[in-house]
Write an enzyme that holds these catalytic residues in place. Structure first.
Site, PDB file in Angstrom:
ATOM      1  N   CYS A 124       0.803  -1.220   0.000  1.00 31.59           N
ATOM      2  CA  CYS A 124       0.000   0.000   0.000  1.00 31.59           C
ATOM      3  C   CYS A 124       0.839   1.274   0.000  1.00 31.59           C
ATOM      4  O   CYS A 124       0.301   2.365  -0.209  1.00 31.59           O
ATOM      5  CB  CYS A 124      -0.945  -0.004   1.199  1.00 31.59           C
ATOM      6  SG  CYS A 124      -1.925  -1.522   1.329  1.00 31.59           S
ATOM      7  N   HIS A 280      -3.566   6.646   2.305  1.00 33.07           N
ATOM      8  CA  HIS A 280      -3.951   5.325   1.809  1.00 33.07           C
ATOM      9  C   HIS A 280      -5.344   4.996   2.323  1.00 33.07           C
ATOM     10  O   HIS A 280      -5.665   5.215   3.492  1.00 33.07           O
ATOM     11  CB  HIS A 280      -2.937   4.285   2.283  1.00 33.07           C
ATOM     12  CG  HIS A 280      -3.404   2.880   2.131  1.00 33.07           C
ATOM     13  ND1 HIS A 280      -3.922   2.399   0.947  1.00 33.07           N
ATOM     14  CD2 HIS A 280      -3.452   1.836   3.019  1.00 33.07           C
ATOM     15  CE1 HIS A 280      -4.266   1.121   1.113  1.00 33.07           C
ATOM     16  NE2 HIS A 280      -3.994   0.774   2.350  1.00 33.07           N
ATOM     17  N   ASN A 311     -10.362  -0.889  -0.219  1.00 36.13           N
ATOM     18  CA  ASN A 311      -8.904  -0.772  -0.120  1.00 36.13           C
ATOM     19  C   ASN A 311      -8.293  -1.406  -1.363  1.00 36.13           C
ATOM     20  O   ASN A 311      -8.403  -2.614  -1.573  1.00 36.13           O
ATOM     21  CB  ASN A 311      -8.438  -1.499   1.153  1.00 36.13           C
ATOM     22  CG  ASN A 311      -6.931  -1.466   1.335  1.00 36.13           C
ATOM     23  OD1 ASN A 311      -6.178  -1.180   0.402  1.00 36.13           O
ATOM     24  ND2 ASN A 311      -6.484  -1.783   2.533  1.00 36.13           N
TER      25      ASN A 311
END
Length: 355
Positions: A124, A280, A311
């Site tokens: 990420c 993020h 996500n």
């Protein structure tokens, strides 16, 4: 005899982001869909994560297809051709091949050959790692323009019946083109890792274990016999993602706000100087807590793409920024603080000027 003086590449004082691109798959998976696989509810998922839907790519859409879609738009927005790229960087953890790289194949698709091309495996934080490298490549004169893509088909590496991480994840790709600038467009990168927490987010099995199962199946005469000997259901043997959610949450909330503050300090700006904050998209509660700890003024627009996209790991920051610029064109020319963090554990942050 005198030693010849080596010629150096022409340096650029600054770099900046010239354009964004995005690709979001057509298949939308709702919380109600997720609850067919795990015992949960739409209300619980919304309260704990902020997620309402996530996009998943169909079997006929590859990671490269998504990366190409995002890259094509970013190139168009930047006003350059693929042939002008001096490097192609793809951040991903879900490319189905250890080698060759997704970046090399993407470079061929968009007409960037023979530009150097390579993948980054930083989960990420991968997009921010890519920005750090692209910034350095441009300013050092090693490349005039660099394409950075965060692309994930995480639906290939999840088990929908487990509840630590799979229900959070979506697919997609985001891309930017970075080039030279007369004024600073990308602040210093604050990045790093903490390998002591290597297993907090990880895969259930290594490829070596999959290989050993294959050899065991060959020796036993059948895959079912080898699976029975291991005592695991067949589908559980394919490597999929898992996480220790509480450990990740605590680390993200308490440690990543410090990294974000360091990125602001390195860039020489205050929270009130920001136009946008793009963390993020891991969890809405993490985002809310970081906003509090950074003491961001109410006029700073905060990216909350997670509600619609889930996500998407390396793709989350460019996807979220792409949406912000579409919904808030007035942000163009303003400063955005971006920070990525995830499996490794790894992190990266910069302040950038939005195109």
């Amino acid at each position: 005899m005198s030693t010849p003086v080596l010629r150096q590449s022409q340096l650029h004082d600054h770099s900046r982001i010239l354009g964004y691109g995005a690709y979001r798959p057509d298949v939308v998976v709702t919380n109600e869909d997720v609850c067919q696989w795990i015992e949960s509810s739409d209300e619980w998922i919304r309260q704990r994560t902020g997620i309402v839907t996530r996009h998943r790519a169909g079997a006929d859409t590859s990671l490269l297809d998504m990366a190409e879609g995002a890259a094509t738009e970013a190139l168009a927005k930047a006003g350059i051709e693929g042939s002008q790229l001096g490097a192609v960087i793809v951040s991903t953890v879900s490319h189905p091949y250890a080698t060759p790289s997704a970046a090399a194949a993407l470079a061929d698709r968009i007409g960037a050959t023979p530009a150097p091309a390579f993948d980054i495996s930083a989960a990420c934080a991968g997009y921010c790692y890519g920005i750090a490298q692209a910034d350095a490549l441009v300013r050092s004169g090693a490349a005039e323009y660099v394409l950075v893509v965060g692309a994930e088909k995480l639906s290939d590496v999840i088990d929908n019946t487990e509840r630590t991480i799979s229900f959070l994840l979506g697919d997609g790709a985001g891309a930017v083109v970075i080039g030279p600038s007369d004024t600073p467009g990308i602040g210093p990168s604050v990045w790093g890792s903490d390998g002591s927490k290597w297993d907090v987010i990880s895969m259930t099995h290594s490829l070596n274990e999959v290989r050993d199962l294959s050899l065991a199946a060959e020796a036993a005469g059948s895959l079912s016999a080898a699976v029975a000997e291991r005592g695991e259901p067949d589908h559980k043997l394919w490597p999929t993602l898992r996480q220790d959610g509480q450990s990740v949450f605590r680390w993200a909330v308490w440690e990543m706000a410090k990294v974000a503050k360091r990125a602001l300090e390195a860039a020489g700006v205050e929270p009130g100087d920001l136009a946008a904050f793009v963390p993020h998209q891991a969890n809405m509660r993490i985002i809310d807590e970081m906003v509090k700890q950074l003491k961001l003024p109410e006029n700073v627009v905060v990216a909350r793409d997670i509600a619609e996209a889930g996500n998407t790991s390396a793709a989350s920051i460019p996807l979220a920024t792409h949406r912000l610029l579409k919904e808030h064109p007035e942000l163009s020319g303003g400063l955005a603080l971006q920070i990525g963090f995830g499996a490794g554990l790894v992190f990266g942050a910069q302040v950038v000027v939005l195109p």
